[in-house]
Write a protein that holds these residues in place. Sequence first.
Motif, mmCIF file in Angstrom:
data_model
loop_
_atom_site.group_PDB
_atom_site.id
_atom_site.type_symbol
_atom_site.label_atom_id
_atom_site.label_comp_id
_atom_site.label_asym_id
_atom_site.label_seq_id
_atom_site.Cartn_x
_atom_site.Cartn_y
_atom_site.Cartn_z
ATOM 1 N N LEU A 34 0.222 -0.172 -8.485
ATOM 2 C CA LEU A 34 -1.046 0.474 -8.148
ATOM 3 C C LEU A 34 -1.929 0.598 -9.378
ATOM 4 O O LEU A 34 -3.150 0.464 -9.290
ATOM 5 C CB LEU A 34 -0.797 1.855 -7.528
ATOM 6 N N ALA A 35 -1.298 0.838 -10.541
ATOM 7 C CA ALA A 35 -2.068 0.920 -11.788
ATOM 8 C C ALA A 35 -2.740 -0.417 -12.086
ATOM 9 O O ALA A 35 -3.869 -0.462 -12.578
ATOM 10 C CB ALA A 35 -1.154 1.324 -12.937
ATOM 11 N N ARG A 36 -2.059 -1.497 -11.761
ATOM 12 C CA ARG A 36 -2.658 -2.827 -11.964
ATOM 13 C C ARG A 36 -3.825 -3.053 -10.998
ATOM 14 O O ARG A 36 -4.822 -3.674 -11.347
ATOM 15 C CB ARG A 36 -1.598 -3.923 -11.786
ATOM 16 N N LEU A 37 -3.676 -2.524 -9.793
ATOM 17 C CA LEU A 37 -4.761 -2.658 -8.820
ATOM 18 C C LEU A 37 -6.016 -1.915 -9.262
ATOM 19 O O LEU A 37 -7.124 -2.438 -9.159
ATOM 20 C CB LEU A 37 -4.321 -2.111 -7.456
ATOM 21 N N ILE A 86 -8.313 8.939 -16.819
ATOM 22 C CA ILE A 86 -9.176 7.925 -16.199
ATOM 23 C C ILE A 86 -8.498 7.299 -14.979
ATOM 24 O O ILE A 86 -9.094 7.170 -13.911
ATOM 25 C CB ILE A 86 -9.547 6.825 -17.220
ATOM 26 N N THR A 87 -7.246 6.917 -15.128
ATOM 27 C CA THR A 87 -6.594 6.125 -14.074
ATOM 28 C C THR A 87 -5.964 6.946 -12.947
ATOM 29 O O THR A 87 -5.929 6.489 -11.801
ATOM 30 C CB THR A 87 -5.503 5.211 -14.685
ATOM 31 N N HIS A 88 -5.487 8.151 -13.255
ATOM 32 C CA HIS A 88 -4.734 8.909 -12.243
ATOM 33 C C HIS A 88 -5.501 9.212 -10.956
ATOM 34 O O HIS A 88 -4.923 9.083 -9.869
ATOM 35 C CB HIS A 88 -4.201 10.209 -12.853
ATOM 36 N N PRO A 89 -6.752 9.620 -11.004
ATOM 37 C CA PRO A 89 -7.456 9.891 -9.739
ATOM 38 C C PRO A 89 -7.529 8.655 -8.826
ATOM 39 O O PRO A 89 -7.371 8.769 -7.608
ATOM 40 C CB PRO A 89 -8.850 10.333 -10.189
ATOM 41 N N TYR A 90 -7.741 7.490 -9.426
ATOM 42 C CA TYR A 90 -7.801 6.255 -8.634
ATOM 43 C C TYR A 90 -6.424 5.909 -8.059
ATOM 44 O O TYR A 90 -6.294 5.510 -6.900
ATOM 45 C CB TYR A 90 -8.279 5.087 -9.511
ATOM 46 N N ILE A 91 -5.384 6.073 -8.883
ATOM 47 C CA ILE A 91 -4.022 5.778 -8.434
ATOM 48 C C ILE A 91 -3.597 6.756 -7.344
ATOM 49 O O ILE A 91 -2.949 6.371 -6.367
ATOM 50 C CB ILE A 91 -3.038 5.807 -9.626
ATOM 51 N N ASP A 92 -3.971 8.022 -7.495
ATOM 52 C CA ASP A 92 -3.623 9.039 -6.496
ATOM 53 C C ASP A 92 -4.183 8.671 -5.122
ATOM 54 O O ASP A 92 -3.499 8.821 -4.105
ATOM 55 C CB ASP A 92 -4.161 10.405 -6.930
ATOM 56 N N GLU A 93 -5.391 8.173 -5.105
ATOM 57 C CA GLU A 93 -5.997 7.762 -3.832
ATOM 58 C C GLU A 93 -5.185 6.651 -3.183
ATOM 59 O O GLU A 93 -4.944 6.660 -1.972
ATOM 60 C CB GLU A 93 -7.435 7.292 -4.072
ATOM 61 N N LEU A 94 -4.717 5.696 -4.003
ATOM 62 C CA LEU A 94 -3.908 4.600 -3.470
ATOM 63 C C LEU A 94 -2.545 5.090 -3.000
ATOM 64 O O LEU A 94 -2.019 4.617 -1.987
ATOM 65 C CB LEU A 94 -3.740 3.502 -4.527
ATOM 66 N N PHE A 95 -1.959 6.043 -3.741
ATOM 67 C CA PHE A 95 -0.683 6.632 -3.299
ATOM 68 C C PHE A 95 -0.838 7.233 -1.902
ATOM 69 O O PHE A 95 0.014 7.041 -1.029
ATOM 70 C CB PHE A 95 -0.224 7.728 -4.266
#
Length: 196
Positions: A34-37, A86-95
Amino acid sequence: MRVFGLTGQTGAGKSTVAGYLSKRGFFVIDGDKLARLVTRKGSPALCELGTRFGKDILFEDGSLDRKKLASRAFSSKENTAALNAITHPYIDELFRNEIEKGTKAGFEYCLIDAAALLESPSRKLCEKIIVVVCPESIRLERLLRRDNITKKEAMLRMSAQKSEEYYIANADIIIRNYPPYDADSEAESFLKEVSA
């Protein structure tokens, strides 16, 4: 669907545990994927990372130079925190999207596999936190073999993370992944506890 978190220091062997639980019917969500996405070419997160860590973390085609970002993001705890912010909010949405998919697919159990889960908003999604532990010397050996990096680069990544004591203090379940312990057996014990 019951959601569990899986985390631990780099090289501890989270993937081993995740692979075992996947075979036993868990819906496993890979935080690295997901981090790569979220850092793919042209993504909002990648733009923010370029602003924070320098535009030269991008290749000429606009894609992320992961090695260069890692050298900067893991050079200090402050920089690692900036990367996560920076990345966690975006990754959280994908989770959350993935959990919904697993629920719709009828899975009973879900595992969020993420190195920085304890510092992430996604931690709130988890019923319990599983921490994989392993001595530093073995983790270093695994990192060098797995990532084809120098000892200096490996030590930099390791030192940017929280201590083992921090992970243990935040664990509901601890799985040891080093001799004489067997990670599969320890994961099986967890599975029996969950299924009881």
